[in-house]
Motif scaffolding. Structure first.
Motif: not given
Length: 202
Positions: A20-37, A122-124
């Motif tokens: 569907g449109v967006g997710t709060m699962g793996k893709t969102a965590r991957d995005f958080v990892d990208f922001l942190a990196a 994300a906070n972690e």
């Protein structure tokens, strides 16, 4: 003094998802990892409410409910609430065995469980999520339907007045959002009671 920092505005619906449109699962965590990196500090999102007319996050069915479209199906499989076959079949419009109201309450439980887990992740990683809350609600929202006296409505419950903004740099003619405006006198009356409640105004 604030430490200099930066971030990205990307609504959760903009993240890729096979369901569907967006997710709060793996893709969102991957995005958080990208922001942190990328040494970012902030992730700003738009309102996460259940969208109504036009699928705008600023025209939600409820000021308090989360958008069930963002629930991650793969996390439901991990939690044992669905099987991979059910996700592949994708018949999510079928009526549940339980009452519709109970099903909607369950969806809200799942939404906020997944949203809380994503925020904690994300906070972690040192990423703070900046939310956005619309100041108005949709004319067809549960808020207007359950507490019509708190809004300036006609007898047929259509808006007497609607929200918008005057002309500015973005629009020479201004913007007409279509949200009903609040009946501030009714809100004030609610606050005069010892146990304020919109029901007291009815």
């Amino acid at each position: 003094m604030f430490k200099r920092s930066s971030g990205v505005l990307a609504h959760v619906t903009s993240l890729p998802s096979p369901h569907g449109v967006g997710t709060m699962g793996k893709t969102a965590r991957d995005f958080v990892d990208f922001l942190a990196a990328a040494h970012q500090t902030y992730w700003q999102v738009l309102p996460l409410g259940h969208t109504g007319f036009g699928d705008s996050p600023y025209q939600c069915f409820s000021a308090a409910a989360g958008n069930p479209y963002l629930i991650d199906m793969d996390l439901l499989v991990e939690d044992g609430l669905l099987t991979a076959d059910e996700v592949r079949q994708g018949d999510f419009d079928a009526s549940p065995d339980t009452a519709e109201v109970d099903f909607r309450i369950f969806l809200q439980y799942i939404f906020f469980k997944q949203w809380t887990a994503l925020r904690e992740y994300a906070n972690e990683k040192g990423i703070q999520i900046i939310g956005d809350i619309p100041i108005y609600v949709s004319a067809d929202s549960s808020d207007v339907w359950t507490h019509p006296k708190l809004f300036k409505l006609k007898p047929d419950r259509s808006p007497k007045l609607v929200a918008g903004v005057p002309p500015d740099y973005y629009s020479a003619t201004g913007q007409l959002w279509g949200n009903p405006v609040y009946n501030w006198a009714a809100y004030k009356a609610c606050l005069l009671y010892t146990s304020p409640s919109p029901r007291d105004v009815e």
